[in-house]
Design a protein around this motif. Structure first.
Motif, PDB file in Angstrom:
ATOM      1  N   THR A  87       0.837  -1.198   0.000  1.00 18.59           N
ATOM      2  CA  THR A  87       0.000   0.000   0.000  1.00 18.59           C
ATOM      3  C   THR A  87       0.878   1.256   0.000  1.00 18.59           C
ATOM      4  O   THR A  87       2.070   1.198   0.316  1.00 18.59           O
ATOM      5  CB  THR A  87      -0.900   0.039   1.241  1.00 18.59           C
ATOM      6  N   PRO A  88       0.303   2.412  -0.319  1.00 19.39           N
ATOM      7  CA  PRO A  88       1.056   3.668  -0.214  1.00 19.39           C
ATOM      8  C   PRO A  88       1.542   3.938   1.208  1.00 19.39           C
ATOM      9  O   PRO A  88       2.495   4.709   1.399  1.00 19.39           O
ATOM     10  CB  PRO A  88       0.047   4.725  -0.669  1.00 19.39           C
ATOM     11  N   GLN A  89       0.909   3.313   2.194  1.00 18.01           N
ATOM     12  CA  GLN A  89       1.315   3.484   3.587  1.00 18.01           C
ATOM     13  C   GLN A  89       2.469   2.548   3.976  1.00 18.01           C
ATOM     14  O   GLN A  89       2.945   2.589   5.108  1.00 18.01           O
ATOM     15  CB  GLN A  89       0.114   3.221   4.512  1.00 18.01           C
ATOM     16  N   GLY A  90       2.905   1.698   3.042  1.00 16.31           N
ATOM     17  CA  GLY A  90       4.007   0.777   3.319  1.00 16.31           C
ATOM     18  C   GLY A  90       3.586  -0.530   3.959  1.00 16.31           C
ATOM     19  O   GLY A  90       4.440  -1.348   4.310  1.00 16.31           O
ATOM     20  N   THR A  91       2.284  -0.745   4.115  1.00 11.07           N
ATOM     21  CA  THR A  91       1.800  -2.012   4.645  1.00 11.07           C
ATOM     22  C   THR A  91       1.593  -2.994   3.498  1.00 11.07           C
ATOM     23  O   THR A  91       1.657  -2.633   2.326  1.00 11.07           O
ATOM     24  CB  THR A  91       0.485  -1.811   5.415  1.00 11.07           C
ATOM     25  N   TYR A  92       1.352  -4.265   3.857  1.00  7.19           N
ATOM     26  CA  TYR A  92       1.150  -5.305   2.861  1.00  7.19           C
ATOM     27  C   TYR A  92      -0.309  -5.770   2.905  1.00  7.19           C
ATOM     28  O   TYR A  92      -0.886  -5.922   3.984  1.00  7.19           O
ATOM     29  CB  TYR A  92       2.036  -6.522   3.142  1.00  7.19           C
ATOM     30  N   LEU A  93      -0.872  -6.027   1.729  1.00  4.37           N
ATOM     31  CA  LEU A  93      -2.191  -6.640   1.607  1.00  4.37           C
ATOM     32  C   LEU A  93      -1.997  -8.062   1.114  1.00  4.37           C
ATOM     33  O   LEU A  93      -1.535  -8.286  -0.010  1.00  4.37           O
ATOM     34  CB  LEU A  93      -3.072  -5.855   0.636  1.00  4.37           C
ATOM     35  N   LEU A  94      -2.327  -9.044   1.953  1.00  8.81           N
ATOM     36  CA  LEU A  94      -2.143 -10.461   1.656  1.00  8.81           C
ATOM     37  C   LEU A  94      -3.504 -11.122   1.472  1.00  8.81           C
ATOM     38  O   LEU A  94      -4.343 -11.094   2.388  1.00  8.81           O
ATOM     39  CB  LEU A  94      -1.413 -11.161   2.798  1.00  8.81           C
ATOM     40  N   CYS A  95      -3.727 -11.727   0.305  1.00  9.63           N
ATOM     41  CA  CYS A  95      -4.963 -12.467   0.067  1.00  9.63           C
ATOM     42  C   CYS A  95      -4.831 -13.855   0.667  1.00  9.63           C
ATOM     43  O   CYS A  95      -4.033 -14.673   0.196  1.00  9.63           O
ATOM     44  CB  CYS A  95      -5.235 -12.548  -1.429  1.00  9.63           C
ATOM     45  N   THR A  96      -5.594 -14.123   1.711  1.00  5.71           N
ATOM     46  CA  THR A  96      -5.466 -15.380   2.463  1.00  5.71           C
ATOM     47  C   THR A  96      -6.805 -16.113   2.485  1.00  5.71           C
ATOM     48  O   THR A  96      -7.390 -16.339   3.536  1.00  5.71           O
ATOM     49  CB  THR A  96      -4.960 -15.114   3.892  1.00  5.71           C
ATOM     50  N   ASN A  97      -7.276 -16.450   1.291  1.00  4.29           N
ATOM     51  CA  ASN A  97      -8.464 -17.276   1.068  1.00  4.29           C
ATOM     52  C   ASN A  97      -9.763 -16.517   1.317  1.00  4.29           C
ATOM     53  O   ASN A  97     -10.266 -15.862   0.418  1.00  4.29           O
ATOM     54  CB  ASN A  97      -8.401 -18.564   1.885  1.00  4.29           C
ATOM     55  N   ASP A  98     -10.309 -16.565   2.545  1.00  2.55           N
ATOM     56  CA  ASP A  98     -11.617 -15.957   2.771  1.00  2.55           C
ATOM     57  C   ASP A  98     -11.531 -14.557   3.385  1.00  2.55           C
ATOM     58  O   ASP A  98     -12.551 -13.984   3.765  1.00  2.55           O
ATOM     59  CB  ASP A  98     -12.490 -16.857   3.651  1.00  2.55           C
ATOM     60  N   LYS A 155      -6.826 -10.783  -5.379  1.00  2.00           N
ATOM     61  CA  LYS A 155      -5.997  -9.582  -5.406  1.00  2.00           C
ATOM     62  C   LYS A 155      -6.696  -8.460  -4.656  1.00  2.00           C
ATOM     63  O   LYS A 155      -7.880  -8.199  -4.873  1.00  2.00           O
ATOM     64  CB  LYS A 155      -5.727  -9.149  -6.860  1.00  2.00           C
ATOM     65  N   ALA A 156      -5.953  -7.771  -3.786  1.00  2.00           N
ATOM     66  CA  ALA A 156      -6.441  -6.598  -3.074  1.00  2.00           C
ATOM     67  C   ALA A 156      -5.541  -5.419  -3.404  1.00  2.00           C
ATOM     68  O   ALA A 156      -4.326  -5.578  -3.528  1.00  2.00           O
ATOM     69  CB  ALA A 156      -6.464  -6.844  -1.570  1.00  2.00           C
ATOM     70  N   GLU A 157      -6.128  -4.258  -3.520  1.00  2.00           N
ATOM     71  CA  GLU A 157      -5.366  -3.067  -3.900  1.00  2.00           C
ATOM     72  C   GLU A 157      -5.898  -1.854  -3.137  1.00  2.00           C
ATOM     73  O   GLU A 157      -7.107  -1.649  -3.057  1.00  2.00           O
ATOM     74  CB  GLU A 157      -5.500  -2.843  -5.408  1.00  2.00           C
ATOM     75  N   ARG A 158      -5.008  -1.065  -2.572  1.00  2.00           N
ATOM     76  CA  ARG A 158      -5.374   0.167  -1.891  1.00  2.00           C
ATOM     77  C   ARG A 158      -5.504   1.285  -2.921  1.00  2.00           C
ATOM     78  O   ARG A 158      -4.596   1.539  -3.716  1.00  2.00           O
ATOM     79  CB  ARG A 158      -4.307   0.512  -0.844  1.00  2.00           C
ATOM     80  N   LEU A 159      -6.636   1.960  -2.908  1.00  2.00           N
ATOM     81  CA  LEU A 159      -6.908   3.012  -3.871  1.00  2.00           C
ATOM     82  C   LEU A 159      -6.456   4.366  -3.338  1.00  2.00           C
ATOM     83  O   LEU A 159      -6.187   4.532  -2.143  1.00  2.00           O
ATOM     84  CB  LEU A 159      -8.399   3.035  -4.193  1.00  2.00           C
ATOM     85  N   ALA A 160      -6.395   5.346  -4.222  1.00  2.00           N
ATOM     86  CA  ALA A 160      -5.888   6.672  -3.855  1.00  2.00           C
ATOM     87  C   ALA A 160      -6.744   7.339  -2.784  1.00  2.00           C
ATOM     88  O   ALA A 160      -6.242   8.148  -1.996  1.00  2.00           O
ATOM     89  CB  ALA A 160      -5.798   7.552  -5.097  1.00  2.00           C
ATOM     90  N   ASP A 161      -8.044   7.025  -2.751  1.00  2.00           N
ATOM     91  CA  ASP A 161      -8.927   7.636  -1.763  1.00  2.00           C
ATOM     92  C   ASP A 161      -8.952   6.883  -0.435  1.00  2.00           C
ATOM     93  O   ASP A 161      -9.750   7.194   0.457  1.00  2.00           O
ATOM     94  CB  ASP A 161     -10.350   7.763  -2.329  1.00  2.00           C
ATOM     95  N   GLY A 162      -8.094   5.873  -0.290  1.00  2.00           N
ATOM     96  CA  GLY A 162      -8.013   5.127   0.958  1.00  2.00           C
ATOM     97  C   GLY A 162      -8.869   3.883   1.007  1.00  2.00           C
ATOM     98  O   GLY A 162      -8.750   3.081   1.943  1.00  2.00           O
ATOM     99  N   LYS A 163      -9.728   3.688   0.011  1.00  3.38           N
ATOM    100  CA  LYS A 163     -10.536   2.477  -0.045  1.00  3.38           C
ATOM    101  C   LYS A 163      -9.678   1.305  -0.525  1.00  3.38           C
ATOM    102  O   LYS A 163      -8.577   1.486  -1.040  1.00  3.38           O
ATOM    103  CB  LYS A 163     -11.739   2.678  -0.960  1.00  3.38           C
ATOM    104  N   THR A 164     -10.196   0.105  -0.362  1.00  4.04           N
ATOM    105  CA  THR A 164      -9.499  -1.112  -0.768  1.00  4.04           C
ATOM    106  C   THR A 164     -10.431  -1.934  -1.641  1.00  4.04           C
ATOM    107  O   THR A 164     -11.577  -2.181  -1.263  1.00  4.04           O
ATOM    108  CB  THR A 164      -9.078  -1.946   0.452  1.00  4.04           C
ATOM    109  N   ILE A 165      -9.941  -2.344  -2.820  1.00  3.30           N
ATOM    110  CA  ILE A 165     -10.749  -3.154  -3.725  1.00  3.30           C
ATOM    111  C   ILE A 165     -10.187  -4.560  -3.777  1.00  3.30           C
ATOM    112  O   ILE A 165      -8.963  -4.758  -3.750  1.00  3.30           O
ATOM    113  CB  ILE A 165     -10.809  -2.513  -5.131  1.00  3.30           C
ATOM    114  N   VAL A 166     -11.083  -5.548  -3.827  1.00  3.29           N
ATOM    115  CA  VAL A 166     -10.694  -6.958  -3.762  1.00  3.29           C
ATOM    116  C   VAL A 166     -11.465  -7.744  -4.815  1.00  3.29           C
ATOM    117  O   VAL A 166     -12.680  -7.572  -4.959  1.00  3.29           O
ATOM    118  CB  VAL A 166     -10.998  -7.558  -2.373  1.00  3.29           C
ATOM    119  N   SER A 167     -10.753  -8.627  -5.528  1.00  2.00           N
ATOM    120  CA  SER A 167     -11.427  -9.608  -6.386  1.00  2.00           C
ATOM    121  C   SER A 167     -11.645 -10.877  -5.558  1.00  2.00           C
ATOM    122  O   SER A 167     -10.719 -11.396  -4.933  1.00  2.00           O
ATOM    123  CB  SER A 167     -10.614  -9.893  -7.644  1.00  2.00           C
TER     124      SER A 167
END
Length: 270
Positions: A128-139, A164-176
């Motif tokens: 993320t832009p904040q330097g954290t990690y988004l890990l997709c862990t099944n559910d 896949k998870a992604e942090r958006l510019a407005d701070g929201k998070t989108i996930v498939s």
């Protein structure tokens, strides 16, 4: 739909450079030597990083020529090249401790650090832009520190093998949502704000099955790979690439069923 993109056909284990305005693919790379390729990252005007089960390789994306290959592991699921030239390698049991790892390699490919946490599943990882990690862990999705200490999680009913998870510019998070076959948007606080793309909202011919990689167009519309299953002969089961507008409405789709079995990886090259 007029797009140029790299697409991983997981069903046939091939990587294509595709221009949807032309009847033939620009090039095709057989992935038999690079099994289970899942992750794609554009590095510059010439190169793309491709993650696969044993590691990662750099590709000259205009020609499909492999420039360099780093294969050292099994069960690599994601890779990410940082601006300083280091590479993050995510996967299962990469350091022998039987859990989830994110390894940091220097620009020469030497191991600098191995982060570990207990777990039995991980797919794509994004920073993320904040330097954290988004890990997709099944559910659910874990947001962690670089040491993989959990900070919070994102979940929605129906997540199964979330991809896949992604942090958006407005701070929201989108996930498939993987087999959930929908897209989910979470607000800044981590609450589920919006779901779209589920089967009941789309024409039957689209046949949502597994939402894998996604990419944003310059105007904010979203492309989603609608994977249809392992192996050959899946290409006619549903629309392979979906385009949603900013409100989550399906506006277009694309398929090449005679050439692609099951689209999973996606990297836009506009």
């Amino acid at each position: 739909m007029k797009l140029r993109f790299l697409g991983i056909d997981e069903g046939l284990q091939r990587l294509h450079l595709i221009d949807t305005a032309t009847p033939d693919f620009i090039w095709t790379l057989d992935l038999k030597d690079y099994p289970l390729a899942r992750d794609l990252q554009r590095l510059d005007d010439e190169r793309v990083l491709v993650g696969y089960d044993h590691g990662f390789f750099e590709l000259e994306w205009r020609t499909g020529r492999v420039l360099a290959d780093c294969r050292q592991w099994r069960d690599v699921t994601a890779v990410h090249r940082r601006a300083d030239g280091s590479t993050l390698v995510t996967g299962m049991n990469l350091d022998g401790r039987n859990g989830v790892n994110v390894l940091t390699l220097d620009a020469q490919g030497q191991l600098l650090h191995a982060a570990f946490r207990e777990g039995d599943y991980v797919r794509l990882m994004r920073v993320t832009p904040q330097g954290t990690y988004l890990l997709c862990t099944n559910d659910h999705i874990k947001e962690t520190t670089p040491e993989l200490v959990e900070l919070r999680r994102f979940s929605a009913p129906g997540f199964e093998h979330a991809w896949k998870a992604e942090r958006l510019a407005d701070g929201k998070t989108i996930v498939s949502a993987g087999y959930g076959a929908f897209m989910a948007v979470f607000d800044k606080e981590g609450g589920l704000a919006h779901r779209f793309g589920a089967a009941g909202e789309l024409p039957q011919a689209v046949a949502p099955f597994f939402y894998a990689s996604h990419e944003f167009l310059a105007d904010g519309q979203l492309l989603v790979a609608n994977w249809q299953g392992h192996g050959p002969d899946n290409g006619r089961k549903g629309a392979q690439l979906l385009q949603f507008d900013r409100d989550g409405r399906l506006v277009d789709s694309w398929s090449a069923p005679q050439r692609i079995s099951s689209l999973q990886g996606l990297l836009l090259l506009q």
